[in-house]
Design an enzyme around this catalytic site. Sequence first.
Site, short mmCIF file in Angstrom:
data_model
loop_
_atom_site.label_atom_id
_atom_site.label_comp_id
_atom_site.label_asym_id
_atom_site.label_seq_id
_atom_site.Cartn_x
_atom_site.Cartn_y
_atom_site.Cartn_z
N SER B 146 -0.90 -7.82 -4.06
CA SER B 146 -0.76 -7.10 -2.80
C SER B 146 0.47 -6.19 -2.85
O SER B 146 0.52 -5.30 -3.71
CB SER B 146 -0.72 -8.11 -1.65
OG SER B 146 -0.95 -7.47 -0.42
N ASP B 222 -11.83 -9.53 1.11
CA ASP B 222 -10.41 -9.40 1.45
C ASP B 222 -10.30 -8.66 2.79
O ASP B 222 -10.78 -7.53 2.93
CB ASP B 222 -9.72 -8.60 0.34
CG ASP B 222 -8.21 -8.55 0.47
OD1 ASP B 222 -7.70 -8.46 1.61
OD2 ASP B 222 -7.55 -8.57 -0.58
N HIS B 255 -7.99 -12.64 0.22
CA HIS B 255 -6.66 -12.15 -0.19
C HIS B 255 -5.73 -13.30 -0.60
O HIS B 255 -4.55 -13.09 -0.87
CB HIS B 255 -6.05 -11.39 1.00
CG HIS B 255 -4.95 -10.44 0.63
ND1 HIS B 255 -5.15 -9.31 -0.12
CD2 HIS B 255 -3.60 -10.45 0.90
CE1 HIS B 255 -4.00 -8.66 -0.28
NE2 HIS B 255 -3.04 -9.33 0.32
#
Lengths: 277, 277
Positions: B146, B222, B255
């Site tokens: 991320s 996600d 995620h």
Amino acid sequence: MERIEQHASFGGRQEVWQHDSATLGCKMRLAVYLPPAALAGQRCPVLYWLSGLTCNEQNFITKAGAQQHAARHQLILVAPDTSPRGEGVANDPAYDLGQGAGFYVNATQEPWAPHYRMQDYVAAELPALVEQHFPASDRRGIFGHSMGGHGALVTALRHPGRYCSVSAFSPIVAPSQVPWGQKALAAYLGDEPSGWQDWDTVELIGRATEKLPLLVDQGEADEFLATQLRPELLEAACERAGHPLTLRRQPGYDHSYYFIASFLAEHFEHHVHALRA
Amino acid sequence: MERIEQHASFGGRQEVWQHDSATLGCKMRLAVYLPPAALAGQRCPVLYWLSGLTCNEQNFITKAGAQQHAARHQLILVAPDTSPRGEGVANDPAYDLGQGAGFYVNATQEPWAPHYRMQDYVAAELPALVEQHFPASDRRGIFGHSMGGHGALVTALRHPGRYCSVSAFSPIVAPSQVPWGQKALAAYLGDEPSGWQDWDTVELIGRATEKLPLLVDQGEADEFLATQLRPELLEAACERAGHPLTLRRQPGYDHSYYFIASFLAEHFEHHVHALRA
């Protein structure tokens, strides 16, 4: 049963569920990993993990790296919470009594008796629930860590025929003889130590009719080794009773999930061997 | 350098260290996994992990199951914190700015400029420190998740020759074009978007002289995919520039660290291939 969390993981799915437990009289959360074969509808054996002091259903599923092994072996993994929870449930400010510290017994003493029936929950309500709601077979294994290692050993020994396999990481093998156990058993079961024998692995081994082979890993750098865990008591009891035990002392390893993760693959091998027999 | 944590893990040792960072002007923690070969004194390549928003040095080492791979491949694993920390360090109540959200840039704006120099820390002070204090070779790989996936890609692209390999999980590939990035880059670098281009993977790819192959995994479930991550922008930039990219869209994955753990073995393979070449 309400699903409150789900994540794809190693081709399967890690879920967390909440339900009203009739045994415990409160809402309970449980983590369930469904391997790829279970998602495809095949019935899979179930491996139950019991966690240690202060844990809930999250610790094992976030820290142990267990899903890869469950996926490879096509096992359902179930990790319940370590005690009843909630505002109406008795508690204690100490980390080693009350919520987060159920010790997997059925309490007989006030204020614990109304909710603290973790043994009945783990050995009866939980498997019934799992076998009803998920594509689970009735082949069951059980393992755990520390207080949960005690829980796994005691639960298997108290229910001959219910589990195909059992193992433990750094278990409290003789709660009657160590401070954590003496405090908890006195609170939950009363001050008379003769009432504790049915909840003590070292005592139960002496009268076990079913000789389920035990696999136990114990870190030699575990800070609780000499005071709370004392694997030599299990070793002596198994020798006296002719009970099969593989006790592995792992040099340098402590009481943490780093230790558990390091040897988890071999515990899965131990369980799969019996669950697929 | 002061060691504040150590645990045996997969035959190696997971450690956490604290040091006074000259670059950041505060105490910083870093996690270092030493594989068995490093404990035996052999120099090993180093793989740097950069974490995402809200993380510190703990998240990756407790949740990813990375140590088993580092042990198998004999790699040192280093995971720094995601920002400077402490009472004298500027902060913001939001989760996506300030402490825990350094975005791996060198800030030019007040109040951030004095401490928020994470790019210099990660690309220069950290490798120098690691190569001095541990049996580390100068073969380096870098990856992250991320905000840390953005950090890994940007750091490798800004320093040709410094890293042998790079990969990312769900990276923020175009911070100039998405809300997380626009907020952070405006705060740290000023309101003028032309100043952001040196910190944007999609921009940097267009002028990269070194064509380090990129491996990127992205979960299709996600929640940040369409608003913050936008891997199609990276795909287009790599196609325009003839930059080698393996972008894998993983159906059903979110995620979380459950996603990272599921595909981590393949990222290690990608890095080892280059680090041992």
